[in-house]
Design an enzyme around this catalytic site. Sequence first.
Site, PDB file in Angstrom:
ATOM      1  N   LYS A 218       0.607  -1.283  -0.046  1.00 22.15           N
ATOM      2  CA  LYS A 218      -0.427   0.394   0.007  1.00 22.15           C
ATOM      3  C   LYS A 218       1.020   1.282   0.010  1.00 22.15           C
ATOM      4  O   LYS A 218       2.065   1.413   0.780  1.00 22.15           O
ATOM      5  CB  LYS A 218      -0.649   0.377   0.954  1.00 22.15           C
ATOM      6  CG  LYS A 218      -1.936   0.817   1.155  1.00 22.15           C
ATOM      7  CD  LYS A 218      -2.319   1.410   2.562  1.00 22.15           C
ATOM      8  CE  LYS A 218      -1.695   2.205   3.160  1.00 22.15           C
ATOM      9  NZ  LYS A 218      -1.537   3.724   3.364  1.00 22.15           N
TER      10      LYS A 218
ATOM     11  N   GLU B 282       8.444  14.131  17.172  1.00 22.04           N
ATOM     12  CA  GLU B 282       9.411  14.173  16.324  1.00 22.04           C
ATOM     13  C   GLU B 282       7.937  14.889  15.100  1.00 22.04           C
ATOM     14  O   GLU B 282       7.248  15.051  15.331  1.00 22.04           O
ATOM     15  CB  GLU B 282       9.051  12.933  15.482  1.00 22.04           C
ATOM     16  CG  GLU B 282       9.617  12.501  13.984  1.00 22.04           C
ATOM     17  CD  GLU B 282       9.899  11.175  13.161  1.00 22.04           C
ATOM     18  OE1 GLU B 282       8.638  10.953  13.295  1.00 22.04           O
ATOM     19  OE2 GLU B 282      10.233  10.767  12.548  1.00 22.04           O
TER      20      GLU B 282
ATOM     21  N   CYS C 161      12.418   9.997   8.221  1.00 24.58           N
ATOM     22  CA  CYS C 161      12.550   9.698   9.770  1.00 24.58           C
ATOM     23  C   CYS C 161      13.957   9.549  10.543  1.00 24.58           C
ATOM     24  O   CYS C 161      13.742   9.499  11.674  1.00 24.58           O
ATOM     25  CB  CYS C 161      12.347   8.238   9.243  1.00 24.58           C
ATOM     26  SG  CYS C 161      13.435   7.433   7.563  1.00 24.58           S
TER      27      CYS C 161
ATOM     28  N   THR D 215       5.808   5.669  14.665  1.00 25.90           N
ATOM     29  CA  THR D 215       6.155   5.360  15.610  1.00 25.90           C
ATOM     30  C   THR D 215       4.927   4.571  16.483  1.00 25.90           C
ATOM     31  O   THR D 215       4.164   3.615  17.044  1.00 25.90           O
ATOM     32  CB  THR D 215       7.216   5.782  16.991  1.00 25.90           C
ATOM     33  OG1 THR D 215       8.404   5.903  16.212  1.00 25.90           O
ATOM     34  CG2 THR D 215       6.875   5.049  18.005  1.00 25.90           C
ATOM     35  N   ALA D 216       3.174   5.832  16.273  1.00 28.27           N
ATOM     36  CA  ALA D 216       2.049   4.957  16.331  1.00 28.27           C
ATOM     37  C   ALA D 216       1.079   4.520  16.439  1.00 28.27           C
ATOM     38  O   ALA D 216       1.262   3.306  16.695  1.00 28.27           O
ATOM     39  CB  ALA D 216       1.645   6.164  16.463  1.00 28.27           C
ATOM     40  N   THR D 217       1.940   4.591  14.097  1.00 33.70           N
ATOM     41  CA  THR D 217       0.918   3.413  13.361  1.00 33.70           C
ATOM     42  C   THR D 217       1.929   2.097  14.146  1.00 33.70           C
ATOM     43  O   THR D 217       1.366   1.337  13.861  1.00 33.70           O
ATOM     44  CB  THR D 217       0.869   4.131  12.187  1.00 33.70           C
ATOM     45  OG1 THR D 217       0.693   5.900  12.419  1.00 33.70           O
ATOM     46  CG2 THR D 217       0.377   3.424  11.154  1.00 33.70           C
ATOM     47  N   GLY D 218       3.270   2.467  13.459  1.00 34.95           N
ATOM     48  CA  GLY D 218       3.930   0.933  13.841  1.00 34.95           C
ATOM     49  C   GLY D 218       3.280  -0.227  15.290  1.00 34.95           C
ATOM     50  O   GLY D 218       3.435  -1.052  14.934  1.00 34.95           O
TER      51      GLY D 218
ATOM     52  N   GLU E 118      10.394   0.573  10.013  1.00 39.14           N
ATOM     53  CA  GLU E 118      10.860   1.609  10.363  1.00 39.14           C
ATOM     54  C   GLU E 118      10.666   2.571  10.401  1.00 39.14           C
ATOM     55  O   GLU E 118       9.149   3.084   9.792  1.00 39.14           O
ATOM     56  CB  GLU E 118      11.608   1.824   9.427  1.00 39.14           C
ATOM     57  CG  GLU E 118      11.771   0.716   8.812  1.00 39.14           C
ATOM     58  CD  GLU E 118      13.518  -0.189   8.640  1.00 39.14           C
ATOM     59  OE1 GLU E 118      14.325   1.593   9.315  1.00 39.14           O
ATOM     60  OE2 GLU E 118      14.353  -0.778   8.467  1.00 39.14           O
TER      61      GLU E 118
END
Lengths: 502, 533
Positions: free
Chosen positions: B228, B435, B338, B283-286, B304
């Site tokens: 995606k 970030e 990133c 990071t939150a979505t990770g 990542e």
Amino acid sequence: MSKEVEITLPNGTKYLQPTGLFINNEYVCGSKGNLIDSIDPATGQVICSVECAEELDVDKAVQAAKAAFYDVWKDSISPSERGDLLYKLYELTKANKDILAQIEAFDSGKPLETNAVFDIDECIGVLKYYAGWADKSHGEYIPINKDKWCLTKHEPFGVVGQIVPWNYPLGMAIWKIAPALAAGNTLVLKSAENTPLSILYFGKLILEAGFPPGVVNFISGFGPIAGSALATHQDVRKIAFTGSTHTGRIIQKLASDTLKAVTLECGGKSPLLVFKDCDLDQAVKWAAIGIFSNMGQICTSTSRIYIEEEIYQEFLNKYVIHVKQEYKQGLPFEHKDVVVGPQVSKLQRDKILEYIEIGKKEGAKLLLGGSKPLEDKYSQGWFVEPTIFSDVNNKMRIVREEIFGPVVVCGKFKTQEEAIKLANDTEYGLGAAVFTKDNSKAFKVADAIEAGMVWINSSNDSDFHVPFGGVKMSGHGRELGDYGLNTYTQAKAIHVNTGFLL
Amino acid sequence: MLRVSTFTGAKVTGTTTIRTTIGSQQLITKSLLARFYSSQIPLKVPVTLPNGIKYEQPTGLFINNEFVASKQGKTFEVLNPSTEDVICDVYESREEDVDLAVDAASKAFNSEWSSQDPAIRGEYLLKLADLIEEHSEVLAGIEALDNGKALISARGDVALVAKYLRSCGGWADKIFGSLIETGDSHFNYARREPLGVCGQIIPWNFPLLMWSWKVGPALATGNTVVLKSAESTPLSALYASQLVKEAGFPAGVVNTLSGFGKITGNAIAAHPKIKKVAFTGSTATGKHIMKTAAESNLKKVTLELGGKSPNIVFEDADINKAVANIILGIYYNSGEVCCAGSRVYVQESIYDEVAKAFKAAAEAVKVGDPFENGVFQGPQTSQNQLNKILDYINIGTQEGATLISGGKRKGNKGYFVEPTIFGDVSEDMRIVKEEIFGPVVTMSKFKDVDEVIKLGNDTEYGLAAGIHTTNLNTAIKVAHSLKAGTVWINTYNDFHQMVPFGGFGQSGIGREMGKEALDNYTQVKAVRIARTN
């Protein structure tokens, strides 16, 4: 590009054959004006004459390679760029596949459709494979303690000398050129005096691919002069040789004065063991490929077949019928079914016929072949019929010595232990094949056999991803795979002291 | 945010044709309409790049080597962040499209794809690398148009894409297992096998480069892919997908879906037939993806994620070079990197000197149209990002940081932000901890090596770090002490296809590029044979 002659191949194709020495990206004359006749082994006729390298020419080529190494190749071309050049060479080889195969068939006598074309396929694969390695030969980080750590760098040797044989003229050259270049060396390669043409033609592709001058140099010449000059040259840091064990020893001795790194791929007398629990029809077919492909001119040919005694006779019966039916002799360009062409030279042909006579005298039983084919069309060429001896013992010279032709010897064994003993009863240790459906047995025998390669339920289906080389008197060092790359690098250890104060 | 198609001639439930117009006042109405109406747009539309290059942009979902409309026929707009104009519309995938793509990828995986001679896979990848090079100007243009990155940066991205895919082509037939000696009784070996269908979700900051980092190693190791792209930058992945087909990859090996994280991304992370999910983004979505992967079928996960990477200048550094690297570290790609060097630490004896030089250099950074000569920093990728960055600048000011340079939106059309520097920051400020993902950097001073190691490591992240010094021992000590997946010494944002990239701490799991990337896409099978006789 002045040194070229137009050649008409037996199928009518015409092409321009370079004949000079390929030094510094130019085709040049030899220093003494001597020429080598390259002969069509199917007819004994001279194809053309090429320039012959003398000692002076070898020096010229080495100096070109040395200058190229220090001026351009070592620092200004990154590993990925070396890879890109090799990829280009791969593309060009692919584009020139047909002509290269035809030159190979003409010059070395390989049947075009069943043999020479596959050599070039292999060359294409090897070039692509090592193009990929060019930027993947990595050193290591080695932690020591809090005050110290180390790095290893895989560095090229510099100028490497390479001497290749006549049984796979371009194939053996590419096995050497591709990893040497991928690892960052420059090179001087001497072709065999019998088969210089395909390599000289390949020089055109080196040029077209855009290699800087001097990175790749090809010389045609004789072993005692050009080969010897290469093996003794002060500025050649490594020598790689494929050929007979006899010559391999000479090379290693010559290299000792300048203490060159040496890798040798030499002779063999490789065993093929047939156990009674195998797929017999498959064993028969592989045993035939293992010795009769390329007219038996294969260092790894499985030239000694040992068969478990319960199936000894059955194997021999099937084997003779199969070879008679499938191994059609003919001229290299004659038709697409020809499998067995001429031997590469009169010298080789005579040597093989002499061994056949020795075998007969030693009391081996001749089951098939044993002489030159009689038809008229073969009268000028150097043909030998596929020859099978049975009832041999390990004292016979035809069992002990490398014949390097289409001659196989068959004997029997009673137990697995005896089979292993017979297989290892040789000064050589190149290949070995074992036929059995029993996994345990297969791996046990594979472990016990002293050889660089063991094939389980096949013979001589080498692959460029897999290391190739010998133990004992068959040589040292490995070609192909990542092992083949490593033989063209030397490790430099970098010690970094950050806190150990005196 | 889903925006309905503005393509003229959109169809309402396949019967009535309405005309929509672009206009913010109609946005709400259109969003509502989008729930009920689907649009049918052509599977290819002509696009003219600002530099005059014309090309055909695929708009469909790339499934089974074909561009197709999404099942529900939904589409969304793709905006040019430099002008806020619509570039075109593309089809939006939903759960049922993910199912279709996974079926195609499963079928492809179970064909000869995963078991054939790996050199064949290598050859397709080499061909793909050649095609990327052949189409490099169009691809760079798409990237600059869609993402807003400076054309010169976009060209660099595309060049690395080709190099990386070519290196993956080389790796394909160099994935080795091992033989393990355990004595006479057994014969043992270990094979590296592919995982199966891999789900991959990529971000919008390096749309094509991230596409290549994901598909390259997955394909080299014999997996198949359902990927995606990011909803704000779907165009280059679609264009590259046509090249996948042209390179000769069998149908179903690569499937590229345009869509949104909450729908398509979630469906990928949760899909029972997907064996692995690789994600690059926040990071939150990770964390969410990792949870979803665990709950569904315990897929393997590589991530990542974000970073707040320190960029450290010692007093013995070459100051001009250090400043150039700080600029590259934070303003390259508009700070949407990133591993951006977003926390600059300068040794106190040279702090003022560096601050002065840095301010001058930041003010000299040319911000503007990505296609204009000399432009280094283009717009941010989206309105969302712009708003978030401006919010953070506000927060920084409120927290008491000194604004040394920049601090405002540039112009009122396009999502441009001035290169911004905050000085006098303290470690507890949000602008130092969080970030920002934009051209905003914080700057503070340190006394010595030990202090800066402590400051450098005072973060939940651990993606990258920069060190500027001429002292070998300092460089090494700091490099080895920092908790980061990449350390650049006297350089920054300096990538190579053979060098692994990835994070420590909350910056992620796994590595991309280099040999290490291949490990993310293989699993080991040990074969132990008893010797019975």
